[in-house]
Design an enzyme around this catalytic site. Structure first.
Site, short mmCIF file in Angstrom:
data_model
loop_
_atom_site.label_atom_id
_atom_site.label_comp_id
_atom_site.label_asym_id
_atom_site.label_seq_id
_atom_site.Cartn_x
_atom_site.Cartn_y
_atom_site.Cartn_z
N TYR A 69 -56.16 -1.95 25.52
CA TYR A 69 -57.09 -1.44 24.53
C TYR A 69 -58.50 -1.68 25.04
O TYR A 69 -58.82 -2.78 25.48
CB TYR A 69 -56.88 -2.17 23.20
CG TYR A 69 -57.85 -1.76 22.11
CD1 TYR A 69 -57.77 -0.50 21.52
CD2 TYR A 69 -58.86 -2.63 21.67
CE1 TYR A 69 -58.65 -0.12 20.52
CE2 TYR A 69 -59.74 -2.25 20.66
CZ TYR A 69 -59.63 -1.00 20.09
OH TYR A 69 -60.50 -0.63 19.10
N ASP B 144 -62.04 -4.79 32.20
CA ASP B 144 -62.47 -4.94 30.83
C ASP B 144 -62.20 -6.39 30.43
O ASP B 144 -61.07 -6.77 30.11
CB ASP B 144 -61.70 -3.97 29.92
CG ASP B 144 -62.11 -4.14 28.45
OD1 ASP B 144 -62.86 -5.07 28.15
OD2 ASP B 144 -61.65 -3.33 27.62
N LYS C 228 -67.45 -9.66 22.59
CA LYS C 228 -66.88 -10.79 21.85
C LYS C 228 -67.67 -12.09 22.07
O LYS C 228 -68.71 -12.26 21.48
CB LYS C 228 -65.38 -10.90 22.14
CG LYS C 228 -64.67 -9.61 21.66
CD LYS C 228 -63.18 -9.70 21.49
CE LYS C 228 -62.70 -8.47 20.71
NZ LYS C 228 -61.79 -7.60 21.42
C1 LIG Z 1 -62.04 -6.02 21.39
C2 LIG Z 1 -61.94 -5.30 22.65
C3 LIG Z 1 -62.70 -4.15 22.92
C4 LIG Z 1 -63.56 -3.49 21.89
O1 LIG Z 1 -64.62 -4.29 21.49
P1 LIG Z 1 -65.34 -3.93 20.08
O2 LIG Z 1 -66.47 -4.92 20.03
O3 LIG Z 1 -64.30 -4.14 19.03
O4 LIG Z 1 -65.80 -2.54 20.17
C5 LIG Z 1 -62.62 -3.60 24.18
N1 LIG Z 1 -61.83 -4.12 25.13
C6 LIG Z 1 -61.09 -5.22 24.91
C7 LIG Z 1 -60.25 -5.78 26.01
C8 LIG Z 1 -61.11 -5.83 23.67
O5 LIG Z 1 -60.33 -6.90 23.45
#
Ligand SMILES: *Cc1c(COP(=O)(O)O)cnc(C)c1O
Length: 444
Positions: free
Chosen positions: A161, A256, A284
């Site tokens: 994701y 990511d 985050k």
């Molecule tokens: C949470 C998350 C996102 C998205 O971040 P948001 O601040 O919710 O837009 C993207 N990549 C990873 C791996 C995530 O855990």
């Protein structure tokens, strides 16, 4: 709810302002006004049943609900709260910044300090651009990779994701998977056609795709430890294999690390495993609980961004002084305190308790764990990819989730999310949670 927690919960109730606002009353009102009653779908508890609780206050490793309950929290606001909730150092930094104003729309000194910290901590990052969420970070990193390579296609992995970016909501994890929309409606098939999805941990599958498409692939984007499909551990050498393939074919490798950055090591997975991506998406933890994202990497690529280069990217509130102050405090605290060895220990404690309970019960359970991250798959064999994850017994996870919640422990409300430990989980929180989860497994 056990007696001890109920007592503490009553203390909390006395501090709370309005007792008529129970979670169920709030949820009824919310559903009239907000689609599904929530501003992010997994919060609605659809996959675990029941209706969600509302949190009035959070402190350390504990949530205090609108119903007067106290919960040991393993969601930690989905990762950001690595120092626990309402950390005093982060709160003080925000308070100090607030005295000077909330947003300037010009460069501010905090942005420079934040960039210095990120470049210092994250091995592959030479230059960095701040944005406001993880979604913005991955979206921008992909645009940049396309602008830099002048190629259109991207490769992602099933179950990973990367936020709700159009071209990345294809076989996506997290809420998209939990709620049964790994491929969202509303995305033109022509966009999705530019995204090639490959199974994680399967070198042959990637080789086959590259044989056909390598010359058109701008980027491979990966959660190096996929943590939005439960938690999936990369096989030995798999990330090195991705690095080699990208180098060989002139493809931009994007890690990511929105989830893993600053969590699996101060410098994220890239520091932990010693593999260097070309671009990194962050989020985050980097915001200390305020809305922040960032992407960075090789200067040569980053300089393709406007105003230096042809790839446009912008943000009215990007580099916001309050968000920067919170994030700087969070990152500095990680550098000073080095919580990572303790995380390894606490993570193992929980993992062992779960595994032992499952063995006693004779119930197949996999507990992938790395440092402060762990997940539960009720599955006979280790979960190596998306297909394994969706074939696990998620209804057993739901049963355990409900038992834990009734006994004061809050796990993520989906089998496809990862549990987080924070520095505020003390020995007694971990011990209590391990007891509850073990009892929950035995009670199945
Ligand atoms: C949470 C998350 C996102 C998205 O971040 P948001 O601040 O919710 O837009 C993207 N990549 C990873 C791996 C995530 O855990």
């Amino acid at each position: 709810m056990c007696g001890v927690l109920r007592l503490r919960a009553m203390d909390n109730q006395q501090q709370s302002t309005n007792h008529s606002r129970s979670s169920s009353q709030l949820f009824e009102r919310a559903k009239q006004l907000i689609p599904g009653g929530v501003n992010s779908p997994v919060r609605a508890f659809r996959s675990v049943g029941g209706s969600p609780f509302f949190t009035e206050r959070a402190s350390g490793a504990h949530l205090y609900t609108a119903d007067g309950n106290e919960l040991i929290d393993f969601v930690c606001t989905w990762g950001p709260a690595i120092h626990g909730h309402n950390d005093p150092d982060i709160a003080a930094a925000i308070g100090k910044a607030l005295k000077n104003g909330t947003s300037f729309g010009t460069p501010n000194p905090y942005e420079v300090e934040m960039a210095e910290l990120i470049v210092d901590m994250v091995p592959s990052v030479e230059k960095v651009r701040m944005c406001n969420s993880g979604t913005e970070a991955t979206m921008s990193a992909i645009r940049l990779a396309r602008g830099y390579t002048k190629r259109d296609k991207i490769i992602k992995f099933a179950g990973c994701y990367h936020g709700h970016v159009d071209s990345l909501l294809v076989k996506a994890g997290s809420g998209a998977l939990t709620l049964g929309y790994p491929d969202s409606a509303g995305i033109p098939s022509s966009f999705a056609a530019e995204t090639i999805v490959v199974e994680f941990n399967d070198p042959d599958a990637l080789r086959a795709v590259l044989n056909e498409h390598a010359a058109n692939v701008a980027a491979i984007i990966v959660e190096p430890f996929p943590a939005n499909c439960g938690l999936i551990l990369p096989d030995a050498h798999y990330l090195a294999f991705l690095r080699d393939q990208c180098t060989q074919h002139g493809i931009v490798l994007i890690f990511d690390e929105v989830m893993t950055g600053f969590r699996l090591a101060a410098g994220g997975v890239q520091e932990r495993v010693g593999i260097t991506p070309d671009l990194t998406a962050l989020g985050k933890i980097i915001g200390g609980g305020l809305p922040v994202g960032a992407f960075g990497g090789k200067a040569e690529i980053m300089d393709y961004l406007a105003p230096l280069g042809p790839v446009y990217q912008a943000g009215t509130l990007s580099g916001n002084p309050l968000a920067m102050a919170a994030g700087i405090a969070a990152l500095k605290k990680l550098k000073t305190n080095n919580p990572y060895p303790l995380f390894e220990k606490l993570g193992m404690t929980i993992r062992n308790a779960l595994i032992n309970a499952a063995i006693e019960k004779g119930m197949p359970l996999q507990v992938p764990q790395v440092g402060s991250m762990f997940a539960l798959f009720f599955s006979e064999s280790p979960v190596r990819n998306y297909t394994d994850a969706i074939n696990s017994h998620t209804e057993r996870f739901t049963q355990l989730f409900r038992y834990a919640l009734d006994h004061g422990v809050y796990l993520p409300p989906s089998a496809y999310e990862t549990c987080f430990i924070c520095t505020a989980h003390d020995g007694s929180d971990i011990e209590r949670a391990a007891e509850v989860l073990a009892a929950g497994i035995k009670a199945m």
